[in-house]
Scaffold this motif. Structure first.
Motif, PDB file in Angstrom:
ATOM      1  N   ALA A 240      -1.887  14.803 -20.292  1.00  0.00           N
ATOM      2  CA  ALA A 240      -1.477  14.325 -18.968  1.00  0.00           C
ATOM      3  C   ALA A 240      -1.412  12.812 -18.966  1.00  0.00           C
ATOM      4  N   ASN A 241      -0.469  12.293 -18.201  1.00  0.00           N
ATOM      5  CA  ASN A 241      -0.428  10.874 -17.857  1.00  0.00           C
ATOM      6  C   ASN A 241      -0.059  10.789 -16.383  1.00  0.00           C
ATOM      7  N   ASP A 242       0.376   9.641 -15.919  1.00  0.00           N
ATOM      8  CA  ASP A 242       0.676   9.511 -14.489  1.00  0.00           C
ATOM      9  C   ASP A 242       2.029  10.079 -14.094  1.00  0.00           C
ATOM     10  N   GLU A 243       2.803  10.536 -15.066  1.00  0.00           N
ATOM     11  CA  GLU A 243       4.125  11.096 -14.786  1.00  0.00           C
ATOM     12  C   GLU A 243       4.170  12.603 -14.942  1.00  0.00           C
ATOM     13  N   ILE A 244       3.366  13.133 -15.847  1.00  0.00           N
ATOM     14  CA  ILE A 244       3.450  14.563 -16.153  1.00  0.00           C
ATOM     15  C   ILE A 244       2.106  15.091 -16.614  1.00  0.00           C
ATOM     16  N   ALA A 245       1.826  16.331 -16.249  1.00  0.00           N
ATOM     17  CA  ALA A 245       0.674  17.068 -16.770  1.00  0.00           C
ATOM     18  C   ALA A 245       1.239  18.339 -17.406  1.00  0.00           C
ATOM     19  N   ALA A 246       0.884  18.598 -18.647  1.00  0.00           N
ATOM     20  CA  ALA A 246       1.532  19.687 -19.372  1.00  0.00           C
ATOM     21  C   ALA A 246       0.532  20.440 -20.229  1.00  0.00           C
ATOM     22  N   GLY A 247       0.894  21.678 -20.561  1.00  0.00           N
ATOM     23  CA  GLY A 247       0.020  22.487 -21.403  1.00  0.00           C
ATOM     24  C   GLY A 247       0.775  23.600 -22.094  1.00  0.00           C
ATOM     25  N   LEU A 248       0.289  23.977 -23.261  1.00  0.00           N
ATOM     26  CA  LEU A 248       0.830  25.099 -24.025  1.00  0.00           C
ATOM     27  C   LEU A 248      -0.315  26.038 -24.348  1.00  0.00           C
ATOM     28  N   LEU A 249      -0.145  27.312 -24.009  1.00  0.00           N
ATOM     29  CA  LEU A 249      -1.150  28.344 -24.289  1.00  0.00           C
ATOM     30  C   LEU A 249      -0.547  29.406 -25.193  1.00  0.00           C
ATOM     31  N   ILE A 250      -1.190  29.647 -26.320  1.00  0.00           N
ATOM     32  CA  ILE A 250      -0.830  30.745 -27.216  1.00  0.00           C
ATOM     33  C   ILE A 250      -2.005  31.702 -27.248  1.00  0.00           C
ATOM     34  N   GLN A 251      -1.760  32.986 -26.980  1.00  0.00           N
ATOM     35  CA  GLN A 251      -2.869  33.930 -26.900  1.00  0.00           C
ATOM     36  C   GLN A 251      -2.535  35.221 -27.634  1.00  0.00           C
TER      37      GLN A 251
END
Length: 328
Positions: free
Chosen positions: A176-187
């Motif tokens: 995350a920064n001040d422009e975007i919060a992101a995540g990738l989940l592999i399960q």
């Protein structure tokens, strides 16, 4: 525009979810900045928690709120993200101490929250239509690994939670920064079918094959850097990571059906909370301060009740006994 992408690996019991919070995350920060903003490390943590909360909600298909909390004895006393079934989310943090300086805007969990090694992460599933007597389900894990070492990243804590609560391996990348919060989940998903019922060498071989498949995909996912997660679009990320795999994509959730910032606070809910304090308490606050002012911890919205507004709360003459001060 904020977006959520789901996909499956064809022929393998492995699934994935990728989230990118852009306008919704920026709106959350804008609301907080207009009230009382957070330092950069707090913003980074809340961004990662927001992305993780959306990933968890989308992954379990739960008709209720998913509440992610990190708490301990550090400068950050408590950080909370709440995600509703429609993927609307809100996040807040209670900061009680001064954070160390950071050139990168990032600090490890043991500096921010888990200073004395007693920090915890709690995930609560609160049903939307809770029945009388029904309690929310809550799972709690320490911010330390199996051998007691302090975990530095939220992703490692949540991987540990999923292994313990769901008995399934997962790989999680957050940034995350001040422009975007992101995540990738592999399960990894449970193995189904007759091989799972054989109970012999056939089942063992199937389990070994699935483990190898998942480990290979998880290793590829682990090569994703924070910079790539924050700067590349979803199709580019997935192609770079899994270009040799056959993926089945689902329709992305964007716009009104995608992740969005939303706060459930309202003047009516604040008024209900004030009534629970009782007329005597409200009268004393008005006498001392000239008004009652309440700020929402999640969105920064401030609610003002002047002497006339305060009197209207108890117009029927009933003095409600003291109760909870928590904004819902």
């Amino acid at each position: 525009m904020s977006e959520l992408h789901k996909f499956l690996f064809e022929g393998m019991p492995v699934r994935g979810v990728l989230v990118r919070l852009t306008d919704s995350w920026q709106e959350l920060l804008r609301r907080r900045a207009s009230a009382e903003g957070y330092d950069a490390p707090v913003r980074r943590l809340l961004g990662e928690m927001s992305a993780a909360g959306v990933l968890l909600q989308s992954n379990i298909k739960f008709n209720g709120a998913v509440i992610l909390q990190v708490f301990g004895e550090g400068p950050i006393k408590l950080a909370v993200t709440e995600v509703q079934p429609d993927l609307s989310f809100r996040s807040t943090a209670k900061v009680v101490g001064e954070l160390p300086a950071s050139d990168t805007g990032r600090l490890p969990l043991d500096v921010m929250v888990n200073v004395n090694g007693h920090g915890r992460c709690a995930i609560t599933l609160d049903p939307k239509d809770r029945q009388p007597g029904q309690q929310p389900y809550q799972g709690v894990v320490p911010l330390n690994g199996a051998d007691g070492e302090a975990l530095q990243d939220l992703s490692a804590v949540l991987e540990q939670y999923m292994r313990q609560s769901e008995q399934l391996d997962a790989k999680l990348i957050l940034a995350a920064n001040d422009e975007i919060a992101a995540g990738l989940l592999i399960q990894r998903m449970p193995v189904e079918g007759e091989a799972n019922l054989a109970g012999t060498d056939r089942a063992a071989a199937a389990e070994m094959d699935v483990a190898e498949q998942y480990n290979r995909i998880a290793h590829l996912a682990a090569t994703l850097t924070a910079e790539e997660l924050l700067t590349l679009d979803a199709p580019t990320i997935l192609h770079r990571l899994f270009w040799e795999e056959t993926l089945r994509y689902f329709e992305p959730a964007t716009g009104a059906s995608g992740p969005q910032f939303a706060c459930s606070c309202s003047r009516e809910r604040v008024a209900s909370m004030l009534r629970s304090l009782g007329k005597a308490e409200i009268d004393s606050i008005v006498a001392e301060q000239g008004q009652v002012e309440i700020g929402c911890d999640f969105c920064g919205e401030r609610y003002h009740f002047d002497p006339i507004d305060a009197a209207e709360l108890f117009r029927d003459g009933a003095d409600v006994p003291p109760g909870s001060q928590r904004l819902q």
